[in-house]
Scaffold this active site. Sequence first.
Site, PDB file in Angstrom:
ATOM      1  N   THR A  21       0.103  -9.614   0.524  1.00 54.23           N
ATOM      2  CA  THR A  21      -0.713  -8.590   0.963  1.00 54.23           C
ATOM      3  C   THR A  21      -1.739  -8.252  -0.011  1.00 54.23           C
ATOM      4  O   THR A  21      -1.989  -8.912  -1.005  1.00 54.23           O
ATOM      5  CB  THR A  21       0.150  -7.250   1.316  1.00 54.23           C
ATOM      6  OG1 THR A  21      -0.777  -6.198   1.929  1.00 54.23           O
ATOM      7  CG2 THR A  21       0.811  -6.748   0.139  1.00 54.23           C
ATOM      8  N   ASN A  22      -2.644  -7.231  -0.015  1.00 55.31           N
ATOM      9  CA  ASN A  22      -3.755  -6.903  -1.172  1.00 55.31           C
ATOM     10  C   ASN A  22      -3.486  -5.536  -1.354  1.00 55.31           C
ATOM     11  O   ASN A  22      -3.036  -4.656  -0.600  1.00 55.31           O
ATOM     12  CB  ASN A  22      -4.900  -7.423  -0.529  1.00 55.31           C
ATOM     13  CG  ASN A  22      -5.394  -6.791   0.551  1.00 55.31           C
ATOM     14  OD1 ASN A  22      -5.708  -5.611   0.636  1.00 55.31           O
ATOM     15  ND2 ASN A  22      -5.420  -7.499   1.466  1.00 55.31           N
ATOM     16  N   ARG A  23      -4.526  -4.870  -2.248  1.00 56.71           N
ATOM     17  CA  ARG A  23      -4.505  -3.243  -2.602  1.00 56.71           C
ATOM     18  C   ARG A  23      -5.322  -2.348  -2.100  1.00 56.71           C
ATOM     19  O   ARG A  23      -5.514  -1.252  -2.299  1.00 56.71           O
ATOM     20  CB  ARG A  23      -4.520  -3.429  -4.170  1.00 56.71           C
ATOM     21  CG  ARG A  23      -3.583  -4.306  -4.802  1.00 56.71           C
ATOM     22  CD  ARG A  23      -3.834  -4.213  -6.290  1.00 56.71           C
ATOM     23  NE  ARG A  23      -3.580  -3.078  -7.128  1.00 56.71           N
ATOM     24  CZ  ARG A  23      -3.697  -2.560  -8.321  1.00 56.71           C
ATOM     25  NH1 ARG A  23      -4.259  -3.457  -9.060  1.00 56.71           N
ATOM     26  NH2 ARG A  23      -3.452  -1.304  -8.719  1.00 56.71           N
TER      27      ARG A  23
END
Length: 221
Positions: free
Chosen positions: A33-35
Amino acid sequence: VEAFLAPKPLRGKKLLITAGPTFEPIDPVRGITNRSSGKMGFAIARAAAEAGAEVTLVAGPVHLATPRGVQRIDVQSAQQMFDAVLPLAAHQHAFIATAAVADWRPAQTHEHKLKKAEGGATAPTLAMAENPDILAAVARLPQPPYCVGFAAESEKLAEHADAKRRRKGIPLIVANLGPATFGRDDNALLLIDAQGRRELPRSDKLSLARELIQELSKRLS
Ligand code: CTP
Ligand code: CA
């Protein structure tokens, strides 16, 4: 009260918005995933609903409350976001893509949890596959909605963002310097279209969202 008294320049308009990160599974317990926090997209959904629009928000995994009056569809992966967006997109007046969509996913999702090999064999290697570009696909529809892209760039902000705008075939792109803005409550935006640039100076994300929605209202009327 403020929202109730606000003018309704988007009454009768349908807006589709993507927000948040995507989650690309590796196995039943792991993924990539990412932030992205989703805050900017949720603020835009709220501002659009306040302006009288009928808003559908397709959200990746985030911990945010659904803005009042907004219809929300929760998804995990980029492919699921694509599958939720494409059938709806042709019926919209505008599409605003704020989601931080994963560019790649693990080429295969393992049905069972990957286990460490006995005796410490080598670490697994992940083969990756490219995800569909949701915004570019919507922009290519025969009668596309008015498409707004977002671009987080770490350098040459205006130049990279405008190149992205032209590559995706969209009229408007909103640029910001990332990833410093991820999760923060404020931001500074640069709006770029074929005519030129307009800067929205640093402010809280809801104020910026309201300014962006005002700008969009002009373009849709
Ligand atoms: N976007 C999308 N689907 C993707 C990738 C991006 O809809 N698979 C949208 C984003 O929501 C954003 C815009 O495209 O509005 C630009 O995303 P960005 O990641 O900045 O652009 P990319 O074309 O993926 O280029 P790169 O990541 O290499 O800079
Ligand atoms: Ca990308």
